[in-house]
Structure formats: structure tokens, C-alpha cells
Design an enzyme around this catalytic site. Structure first.
Site, PDB file in Angstrom:
ATOM      1  N   ASP A 103      96.807 -44.172  -7.448  1.00 51.61           N
ATOM      2  CA  ASP A 103      97.819 -43.675  -6.512  1.00 51.61           C
ATOM      3  C   ASP A 103      97.415 -42.272  -6.055  1.00 51.61           C
ATOM      4  O   ASP A 103      96.858 -41.505  -6.838  1.00 51.61           O
ATOM      5  CB  ASP A 103      99.206 -43.624  -7.175  1.00 51.61           C
ATOM      6  CG  ASP A 103     100.317 -43.738  -6.158  1.00 51.61           C
ATOM      7  OD1 ASP A 103     100.985 -44.788  -6.117  1.00 51.61           O
ATOM      8  OD2 ASP A 103     100.510 -42.776  -5.374  1.00 51.61           O
ATOM      9  N   ASP A 126      92.612 -40.778  -2.347  1.00 51.09           N
ATOM     10  CA  ASP A 126      93.262 -41.162  -1.095  1.00 51.09           C
ATOM     11  C   ASP A 126      92.440 -42.280  -0.452  1.00 51.09           C
ATOM     12  O   ASP A 126      91.294 -42.069  -0.067  1.00 51.09           O
ATOM     13  CB  ASP A 126      93.330 -39.940  -0.172  1.00 51.09           C
ATOM     14  CG  ASP A 126      94.026 -40.243   1.146  1.00 51.09           C
ATOM     15  OD1 ASP A 126      94.340 -41.422   1.418  1.00 51.09           O
ATOM     16  OD2 ASP A 126      94.257 -39.286   1.918  1.00 51.09           O
ATOM     17  N   VAL A 127      93.025 -43.466  -0.319  1.00 51.15           N
ATOM     18  CA  VAL A 127      92.253 -44.606   0.199  1.00 51.15           C
ATOM     19  C   VAL A 127      91.905 -44.437   1.684  1.00 51.15           C
ATOM     20  O   VAL A 127      91.075 -45.182   2.204  1.00 51.15           O
ATOM     21  CB  VAL A 127      92.977 -45.961  -0.015  1.00 51.15           C
ATOM     22  CG1 VAL A 127      93.255 -46.213  -1.485  1.00 51.15           C
ATOM     23  CG2 VAL A 127      94.249 -46.069   0.815  1.00 51.15           C
ATOM     24  N   SER A 179     102.535 -58.478   6.135  1.00 48.36           N
ATOM     25  CA  SER A 179     103.965 -58.433   6.464  1.00 48.36           C
ATOM     26  C   SER A 179     104.266 -59.618   7.370  1.00 48.36           C
ATOM     27  O   SER A 179     103.366 -60.108   8.072  1.00 48.36           O
ATOM     28  CB  SER A 179     104.281 -57.147   7.222  1.00 48.36           C
ATOM     29  OG  SER A 179     105.573 -57.214   7.802  1.00 48.36           O
ATOM     30  N   TYR A 212     101.313 -51.686  13.892  1.00 46.85           N
ATOM     31  CA  TYR A 212     101.397 -52.154  12.493  1.00 46.85           C
ATOM     32  C   TYR A 212     101.222 -53.673  12.448  1.00 46.85           C
ATOM     33  O   TYR A 212     100.436 -54.199  11.661  1.00 46.85           O
ATOM     34  CB  TYR A 212     102.761 -51.737  11.950  1.00 46.85           C
ATOM     35  CG  TYR A 212     103.189 -52.275  10.612  1.00 46.85           C
ATOM     36  CD1 TYR A 212     102.713 -51.721   9.423  1.00 46.85           C
ATOM     37  CD2 TYR A 212     104.146 -53.291  10.515  1.00 46.85           C
ATOM     38  CE1 TYR A 212     103.161 -52.179   8.189  1.00 46.85           C
ATOM     39  CE2 TYR A 212     104.600 -53.749   9.290  1.00 46.85           C
ATOM     40  CZ  TYR A 212     104.102 -53.197   8.124  1.00 46.85           C
ATOM     41  OH  TYR A 212     104.563 -53.646   6.906  1.00 46.85           O
ATOM     42  N   LYS A 221      98.404 -55.721  10.463  1.00 47.63           N
ATOM     43  CA  LYS A 221      98.769 -56.679   9.406  1.00 47.63           C
ATOM     44  C   LYS A 221      98.248 -58.078   9.749  1.00 47.63           C
ATOM     45  O   LYS A 221      97.836 -58.837   8.856  1.00 47.63           O
ATOM     46  CB  LYS A 221     100.285 -56.692   9.194  1.00 47.63           C
ATOM     47  CG  LYS A 221     100.856 -55.394   8.592  1.00 47.63           C
ATOM     48  CD  LYS A 221     100.322 -55.104   7.204  1.00 47.63           C
ATOM     49  CE  LYS A 221     101.200 -54.141   6.409  1.00 47.63           C
ATOM     50  NZ  LYS A 221     100.602 -53.735   5.132  1.00 47.63           N
TER      51      LYS A 221
HETATM   52  N1  LIG Z   1     109.578 -52.913   2.312  1.00 47.37           N
HETATM   53  C1  LIG Z   1     109.473 -53.918   3.139  1.00 47.37           C
HETATM   54  O1  LIG Z   1     110.489 -54.503   3.555  1.00 47.37           O
HETATM   55  C2  LIG Z   1     108.120 -54.419   3.577  1.00 47.37           C
HETATM   56  C3  LIG Z   1     108.070 -55.512   4.441  1.00 47.37           C
HETATM   57  C4  LIG Z   1     106.829 -56.011   4.828  1.00 47.37           C
HETATM   58  C5  LIG Z   1     105.669 -55.413   4.338  1.00 47.37           C
HETATM   59  N2  LIG Z   1     105.750 -54.332   3.519  1.00 47.37           N
HETATM   60  C6  LIG Z   1     104.485 -53.775   3.027  1.00 47.37           C
HETATM   61  O2  LIG Z   1     104.595 -53.596   1.628  1.00 47.37           O
HETATM   62  C7  LIG Z   1     103.632 -52.624   1.208  1.00 47.37           C
HETATM   63  C8  LIG Z   1     104.225 -51.710   0.164  1.00 47.37           C
HETATM   64  O3  LIG Z   1     105.181 -50.916   0.723  1.00 47.37           O
HETATM   65  P1  LIG Z   1     105.975 -49.892  -0.202  1.00 47.37           P
HETATM   66  O4  LIG Z   1     106.977 -49.198   0.655  1.00 47.37           O
HETATM   67  O5  LIG Z   1     106.482 -50.575  -1.431  1.00 47.37           O
HETATM   68  O6  LIG Z   1     104.798 -48.904  -0.662  1.00 47.37           O
HETATM   69  P2  LIG Z   1     104.847 -47.321  -0.893  1.00 47.37           P
HETATM   70  O7  LIG Z   1     104.845 -46.624   0.431  1.00 47.37           O
HETATM   71  O8  LIG Z   1     105.925 -46.995  -1.850  1.00 47.37           O
HETATM   72  O9  LIG Z   1     103.415 -47.079  -1.514  1.00 47.37           O
HETATM   73  C9  LIG Z   1     103.083 -47.501  -2.829  1.00 47.37           C
HETATM   74  C10 LIG Z   1     102.267 -46.405  -3.454  1.00 47.37           C
HETATM   75  O10 LIG Z   1     101.059 -46.212  -2.716  1.00 47.37           O
HETATM   76  C11 LIG Z   1     100.725 -44.834  -2.719  1.00 47.37           C
HETATM   77  N3  LIG Z   1      99.898 -44.499  -1.555  1.00 47.37           N
HETATM   78  C12 LIG Z   1     100.319 -44.461  -0.261  1.00 47.37           C
HETATM   79  N4  LIG Z   1      99.294 -44.092   0.546  1.00 47.37           N
HETATM   80  C13 LIG Z   1      98.212 -43.918  -0.260  1.00 47.37           C
HETATM   81  C14 LIG Z   1      96.861 -43.534  -0.006  1.00 47.37           C
HETATM   82  N5  LIG Z   1      96.455 -43.264   1.237  1.00 47.37           N
HETATM   83  N6  LIG Z   1      95.999 -43.481  -1.051  1.00 47.37           N
HETATM   84  C15 LIG Z   1      96.425 -43.756  -2.326  1.00 47.37           C
HETATM   85  N7  LIG Z   1      97.706 -44.085  -2.613  1.00 47.37           N
HETATM   86  C16 LIG Z   1      98.589 -44.178  -1.600  1.00 47.37           C
HETATM   87  C17 LIG Z   1     102.077 -44.127  -2.681  1.00 47.37           C
HETATM   88  O11 LIG Z   1     101.970 -42.803  -3.236  1.00 47.37           O
HETATM   89  C18 LIG Z   1     102.984 -45.055  -3.492  1.00 47.37           C
HETATM   90  O12 LIG Z   1     103.164 -44.632  -4.823  1.00 47.37           O
HETATM   91  C19 LIG Z   1     103.102 -51.971   2.466  1.00 47.37           C
HETATM   92  O13 LIG Z   1     101.827 -52.492   2.750  1.00 47.37           O
HETATM   93  C20 LIG Z   1     104.111 -52.391   3.531  1.00 47.37           C
HETATM   94  O14 LIG Z   1     103.546 -52.457   4.808  1.00 47.37           O
HETATM   95  C21 LIG Z   1     106.940 -53.818   3.125  1.00 47.37           C
END
Ligand SMILES: NC(=O)c1ccc[n+]([C@@H]2O[C@H](COP(=O)([O-])OP(=O)(O)OC[C@H]3O[C@@H](n4cnc5c(N)ncnc54)[C@H](O)[C@@H]3O)[C@@H](O)[C@H]2O)c1
Length: 265
Positions: A40, A66-67, A146, A159, A163
Site C-alpha cells: 500500500d 506507489d504503483v 467495474s 474510467y 476498466k
Molecule cells: N466502491 C465501489 O462501489 C466500486 C465499484 C466498482 C469498482 N470499484 C473498484 O474497486 C477498487 C477498490 O476501490 P476501493 O475504494 O476499495 O479502494 P481504495 O481507494 O480504498 O484503495 C485501496 C488501497 O489502495 C491504496 N492505493 C491507492 N493508490 C495507490 C497507489 N498508487 N499505489 C499503492 N497503493 C495505492 C490505498 O492507499 C488504499 O489503502 C477500485 O479499482 C475501484 O475502481 C469500486
């Protein structure tokens, strides 16, 4: 039952494992015996999840990079394989959406959405796959798309396109990497309750749920379950696929209104 999953002693990298869907995935696969490298950008998140896995008798180690930084990503994966051990699998949940119509969106925002949803996954998956190929080791790679990548995505155009790119990319990975025993699959969430988008229970949220057959948002555990399936031996003959975890959202028809007397009372 645990043996069915085949995750015992497998080394799995989870990108974004410090929170939400990533954290739930780390906990689940660790409980099934996997050794998890938790990555993370926020090191405290990775360390906190790792500490709790270790406290419950599991095996995990925290890493931070950082990815979105190509060099840091490549070096980070090399560091994980050097310090933690050669990987048998990788899952990533990292992704985010910009908001704006196609007419409004500027090119920097377009590029950002491609980078943080599609581009980094290609680079990370290729690094992990190259290592597996060099070792002649099989493996499984999973990313999170997504439902926005599987139908139109108004105000999420950049986005949605990124995706959708994941959905296609894993098919090419399946075609090119199956001879090496490497599988690649996608989990496509619908509306999920996460730390970033918590449950509100207000009128707007209830209105959004009208067209979700299950009439509720999903949980991070629902997504972790699907990721675990793809990482595990339960999906041993499955590659290049996208599994929607969306309460039936993609199964609805514009000609059938769930609100017209079909919602549960
Ligand atoms: N929440 C929804 O309804 C929903 C719906 C469809 C798709 N998604 C997808 O689900 C996924 C997860 O979303 P989320 O809100 O649970 O995740 P999030 O934003 O909480 O991220 C998860 C973790 O990734 C880390 N992170 C973020 N960018 C980073 C980087 N550049 N390098 C290293 N670490 C990094 C963050 O610090 C965090 O702890 C995403 O791909 C999102 O597009 C979410």
C-alpha cells in the site's frame, strides 16, 4: 475444505491491500494459508493489516510503493520477490474514477484514469508473469474492474474505458500466458460499500438501489470472495474471464422496471 483452495503456503502479492477490498482479500487468503505480501502507498495501512494477520497466526509482510511510478513499481515487485520470496499469484484492487462528462474531461484526467486503472496493472502483471515464466512456475493474476467497464459509464467515461481495457487485457494474457500455466481474470464490482464510499442509507442511495435486483450494495467481503476464487485452485480451468459481483445489476433490462411492483416489500 481448506485444501480445496490450494492456497496453503502460496505467496500472493496484494496491491492496495491496506484497506477495503484489498484488506478483506489479504485477511481471507491468509486465513486459507497463503503468505501475503501486502502493498500500500500508505505504509501504516499495510503494516496494520499485516500486524493483524500475524496476530491471528497467519503469514504476511508489509511493503510500500506507489504503483503509478513505473520505476518504483518494478523495483517494488523485485524487492517483494527478493525479501518475501517468489510469487505464486497477484491481486490488485487499486483504481479510481474521475467525474465528468465526455465533453468536459481534459486530457490530463483521461491519462490519469488510464494510469491508475489500466496502465499500472499491465506493468505489474507482466513483471510478475515474467518472474513466474523464468521459474517455470504456474500462477494466477487478478485485477478489479467495474460494471462501468462492461456497459456505458456516463460521467465516468475515462474510467469506464480504462476498466473495459482490463476486461480485454486479461483475455490477451490468457491467450499468451496459458502455455506457461499463468491465469488472469477480472472481478467487476457493482455498488460496494467501502471505507472511501461508505453506507449512507439516504434517499439518493436507496434510489440507486432500485435497479439493483438484490436492492443493496455489496460488501468488500463479496469482492474478496470472488478474488479468492480466481486466485485459488477452484478456478484452475478459468482464465481470461470477468466475473461481475454486482447484485444482478448487469442482468437487468431497460424494459423491465424493478420498481414497478417487483421490489421486495
Ligand atoms: N466502491 C465501489 O462501489 C466500486 C465499484 C466498482 C469498482 N470499484 C473498484 O474497486 C477498487 C477498490 O476501490 P476501493 O475504494 O476499495 O479502494 P481504495 O481507494 O480504498 O484503495 C485501496 C488501497 O489502495 C491504496 N492505493 C491507492 N493508490 C495507490 C497507489 N498508487 N499505489 C499503492 N497503493 C495505492 C490505498 O492507499 C488504499 O489503502 C477500485 O479499482 C475501484 O475502481 C469500486
Amino acid at each position: 475444505m481448506q485444501a480445496l483452495f490450494g492456497l496453503e503456503g502460496k505467496r500472493i502479492l496484494v496491491l492496495g491491500g491496506g484497506q477495503g477490498m484489498g484488506e478483506a482479500t489479504v485477511r481471507q487468503i491468509a486465513a486459507l494459508g497463503a503468505h501475503v505480501a501486502v502493498v500500500d502507498r500508505e505504509i501504516e495501512r499495510a503494516e496494520s493489516v499485516t500486524a493483524s494477520v500475524l496476530a491471528s497466526g497467519g503469514k504476511a509482510a508489509a511493503f510500500s510503493f506507489d504503483v503509478l511510478d513505473d520505476d518504483a513499481l518494478v523495483a517494488g515487485i523485485a524487492e517483494v520477490e527478493r525479501d518475501f520470496g517468489p510469487l505464486d499469484g497477484m491481486a490488485t484492487v487499486i483504481g479510481m474514477a474521475a467525474w465528468g462528462s465526455l465533453l468536459e474531461i481534459d486530457m490530463a484526467t483521461w491519462d490519469l484514469d488510464q494510469s491508475r486503472n489500466l496502465r499500472y496493472f499491465f506493468l505489474a502483471a507482466r513483471e510478475v508473469a515474467r518472474s513466474m515464466m523464468a521459474r517455470k512456475a504456474p500462477g494466477s493474476i487478478v485485477c478489479v474492474s467495474s460494471v462501468d467497464g462492461m456497459r456505458s459509464a456516463p460521467n465516468h467515461g475515462s474510467y469506464g474505458a480504462a476498466k473495459a481495457g482490463l476486461v480485454n487485457l486479461v483475455r490477451t494474457m490468457a491467450a499468451e500466458w496459458s502455455p506457461y500455466g499463468i491465469r488472469a481474470n477480472v472481478v467487476a464490482p457493482g455498488p460496494i460499500i467501502t471505507p472511501r464510499i461508505p453506507h449512507r442509507g439516504d434517499t439518493e442511495e436507496r434510489a440507486m438501489m432500485v435497479n439493483v435486483p438484490m436492492h443493496r450494495r455489496g460488501t468488500v467481503q463479496d469482492i474478496a470472495n470472488a478474488i479468492t476464487f480466481f486466485l485459488s485452485d477452484l478456478s484452475g480451468y478459468v482464465t481470461g474471464q470477468t466475473l461481475a459481483v454486482d447484485g444482478g445489476s448487469l442482468a437487468t433490462s431497460p424494459f423491465f422496471h424493478l420498481a414497478d411492483g417487483h421490489a421486495p416489500t
